[in-house]
Design a protein around this motif. Structure first.
Motif, PDB file in Angstrom:
ATOM      1  N   TYR A 107       0.834  -1.196   0.000  1.00  0.00           N
ATOM      2  CA  TYR A 107       0.000   0.000   0.000  1.00  0.00           C
ATOM      3  C   TYR A 107       0.877   1.256   0.000  1.00  0.00           C
ATOM      4  O   TYR A 107       2.035   1.225   0.408  1.00  0.00           O
ATOM      5  N   ALA A 108       0.306   2.347  -0.458  1.00  0.00           N
ATOM      6  CA  ALA A 108       0.973   3.653  -0.394  1.00  0.00           C
ATOM      7  C   ALA A 108       0.798   4.191   1.026  1.00  0.00           C
ATOM      8  O   ALA A 108      -0.047   3.705   1.789  1.00  0.00           O
ATOM      9  N   THR A 109       1.590   5.196   1.363  1.00  0.00           N
ATOM     10  CA  THR A 109       1.540   5.748   2.711  1.00  0.00           C
ATOM     11  C   THR A 109       1.514   7.276   2.672  1.00  0.00           C
ATOM     12  O   THR A 109       2.261   7.886   1.909  1.00  0.00           O
ATOM     13  N   LEU A 110       0.670   7.859   3.490  1.00  0.00           N
ATOM     14  CA  LEU A 110       0.725   9.280   3.773  1.00  0.00           C
ATOM     15  C   LEU A 110       1.375   9.373   5.138  1.00  0.00           C
ATOM     16  O   LEU A 110       0.843   8.847   6.122  1.00  0.00           O
ATOM     17  N   GLY A 111       2.544   9.990   5.187  1.00  0.00           N
ATOM     18  CA  GLY A 111       3.282  10.058   6.438  1.00  0.00           C
ATOM     19  C   GLY A 111       3.466  11.482   6.912  1.00  0.00           C
ATOM     20  O   GLY A 111       3.457  12.429   6.115  1.00  0.00           O
ATOM     21  N   PHE A 112       3.647  11.632   8.213  1.00  0.00           N
ATOM     22  CA  PHE A 112       3.874  12.926   8.834  1.00  0.00           C
ATOM     23  C   PHE A 112       5.153  12.860   9.654  1.00  0.00           C
ATOM     24  O   PHE A 112       5.410  11.868  10.332  1.00  0.00           O
ATOM     25  N   SER A 113       5.937  13.919   9.596  1.00  0.00           N
ATOM     26  CA  SER A 113       7.180  13.970  10.361  1.00  0.00           C
ATOM     27  C   SER A 113       6.900  14.475  11.780  1.00  0.00           C
ATOM     28  O   SER A 113       5.766  14.844  12.114  1.00  0.00           O
ATOM     29  N   ASP A 114       7.950  14.553  12.571  1.00  0.00           N
ATOM     30  CA  ASP A 114       7.794  15.077  13.924  1.00  0.00           C
ATOM     31  C   ASP A 114       7.508  16.579  13.924  1.00  0.00           C
ATOM     32  O   ASP A 114       7.167  17.149  14.958  1.00  0.00           O
ATOM     33  N   GLN A 115       7.606  17.227  12.766  1.00  0.00           N
ATOM     34  CA  GLN A 115       7.259  18.646  12.642  1.00  0.00           C
ATOM     35  C   GLN A 115       5.743  18.850  12.636  1.00  0.00           C
ATOM     36  O   GLN A 115       5.261  19.950  12.904  1.00  0.00           O
ATOM     37  N   ALA A 116       4.998  17.795  12.311  1.00  0.00           N
ATOM     38  CA  ALA A 116       3.537  17.884  12.249  1.00  0.00           C
ATOM     39  C   ALA A 116       2.965  17.984  13.656  1.00  0.00           C
ATOM     40  O   ALA A 116       3.377  17.263  14.564  1.00  0.00           O
ATOM     41  N   LEU A 118       0.437  16.878  15.274  1.00  0.00           N
ATOM     42  CA  LEU A 118      -0.638  15.895  15.393  1.00  0.00           C
ATOM     43  C   LEU A 118      -0.757  15.348  16.814  1.00  0.00           C
ATOM     44  O   LEU A 118      -1.568  14.456  17.061  1.00  0.00           O
ATOM     45  N   ASP A 119       0.035  15.879  17.721  1.00  0.00           N
ATOM     46  CA  ASP A 119       0.070  15.387  19.098  1.00  0.00           C
ATOM     47  C   ASP A 119      -1.328  15.261  19.680  1.00  0.00           C
ATOM     48  O   ASP A 119      -2.132  16.192  19.612  1.00  0.00           O
ATOM     49  N   GLU A 120      -1.579  14.090  20.240  1.00  0.00           N
ATOM     50  CA  GLU A 120      -2.877  13.806  20.842  1.00  0.00           C
ATOM     51  C   GLU A 120      -2.640  12.861  22.006  1.00  0.00           C
ATOM     52  O   GLU A 120      -2.500  11.651  21.821  1.00  0.00           O
ATOM     53  N   GLY A 121      -2.526  13.404  23.200  1.00  0.00           N
ATOM     54  CA  GLY A 121      -2.254  12.574  24.364  1.00  0.00           C
ATOM     55  C   GLY A 121      -0.811  12.079  24.350  1.00  0.00           C
ATOM     56  O   GLY A 121       0.104  12.803  23.978  1.00  0.00           O
ATOM     57  N   THR A 122      -0.633  10.827  24.722  1.00  0.00           N
ATOM     58  CA  THR A 122       0.718  10.265  24.797  1.00  0.00           C
ATOM     59  C   THR A 122       1.057   9.369  23.616  1.00  0.00           C
ATOM     60  O   THR A 122       2.159   8.828  23.544  1.00  0.00           O
ATOM     61  N   MET A 123       0.104   9.222  22.667  1.00  0.00           N
ATOM     62  CA  MET A 123       0.352   8.381  21.493  1.00  0.00           C
ATOM     63  C   MET A 123      -0.564   8.822  20.356  1.00  0.00           C
ATOM     64  O   MET A 123      -1.745   9.080  20.567  1.00  0.00           O
ATOM     65  N   TRP A 124       0.012   8.930  19.122  1.00  0.00           N
ATOM     66  CA  TRP A 124      -0.786   9.313  17.963  1.00  0.00           C
ATOM     67  C   TRP A 124      -0.155   8.737  16.702  1.00  0.00           C
ATOM     68  O   TRP A 124       1.031   8.416  16.675  1.00  0.00           O
ATOM     69  N   ALA A 125      -0.955   8.638  15.675  1.00  0.00           N
ATOM     70  CA  ALA A 125      -0.479   8.083  14.407  1.00  0.00           C
ATOM     71  C   ALA A 125       0.285   9.134  13.613  1.00  0.00           C
ATOM     72  O   ALA A 125      -0.059  10.314  13.632  1.00  0.00           O
ATOM     73  N   THR A 126       1.330   8.679  12.913  1.00  0.00           N
ATOM     74  CA  THR A 126       2.080   9.565  12.014  1.00  0.00           C
ATOM     75  C   THR A 126       2.153   8.993  10.606  1.00  0.00           C
ATOM     76  O   THR A 126       2.749   9.614   9.734  1.00  0.00           O
ATOM     77  N   GLY A 127       1.558   7.835  10.394  1.00  0.00           N
ATOM     78  CA  GLY A 127       1.538   7.226   9.066  1.00  0.00           C
ATOM     79  C   GLY A 127       0.191   6.583   8.804  1.00  0.00           C
ATOM     80  O   GLY A 127      -0.414   6.004   9.712  1.00  0.00           O
TER      81      GLY A 127
END
Length: 150
Positions: A107-116, A118-127
């Protein structure tokens, strides 16, 4: 040399080596450009050319992702990053599209770096795995990009 799992370390894969070579070429080409407007325009052309080279399903998804990301995150600048279409804020990659073909994935992936942001609590998706870009997926990508740029 052994790997962490006790096997033999075989080095980088051919795909990983190709990605590193792509990145070296990208850095060299960017350093040759003179004005920031020239750099931005050429970077966008490079991204569109890379998308055009992709296989059919990846290309269609990458075109849609590009359209959604550039509309939802107008502050993001398209650029190539390790041979992948990416979108940067102040020169730092925030998100990227990795075709399935890039590393022979299913599958293809949409990924986010640590610059994004997206922080949500203590764990969140980046891909996020992509098998199709529907209207619902486009809306979710737009939400993520807006949140990532903050």
């Amino acid at each position: 040399m052994s790997s962490a799992k006790g096997g033999t370390y075989e080095g980088f894969t051919a795909e990983e080596k190709a990605a590193m070579k792509d990145h070296a070429r990208e850095l060299k080409a960017a350093s040759r450009r003179t004005s920031s407007a020239d750099k931005a325009a050429q970077a966008e052309r490079d991204v569109l050319a890379k998308i055009a080279e992709m296989q059919d399903s990846d290309r269609v998804m990458a075109e849609r992702v590009h359209a959604v990301v550039t509309a939802a995150g107008p502050a993001l600048a398209p650029k190539l990053w390790y041979g992948m279409p990416a979108y940067a804020l102040d020169g730092k990659v925030v998100c990227f599209f990795q075709s399935a073909e890039k590393f022979k994935s299913r599958y293809a992936t949409l990924g986010f770096s640590d610059q994004a942001k997206l922080d949500e609590g203590t764990m969140w998706a980046t891909g996020f795995a992509l098998t199709d870009v529907t209207a619902e997926v486009e809306a979710r990508i737009a939400e993520l990009v807006k949140q990532a740029v903050g």
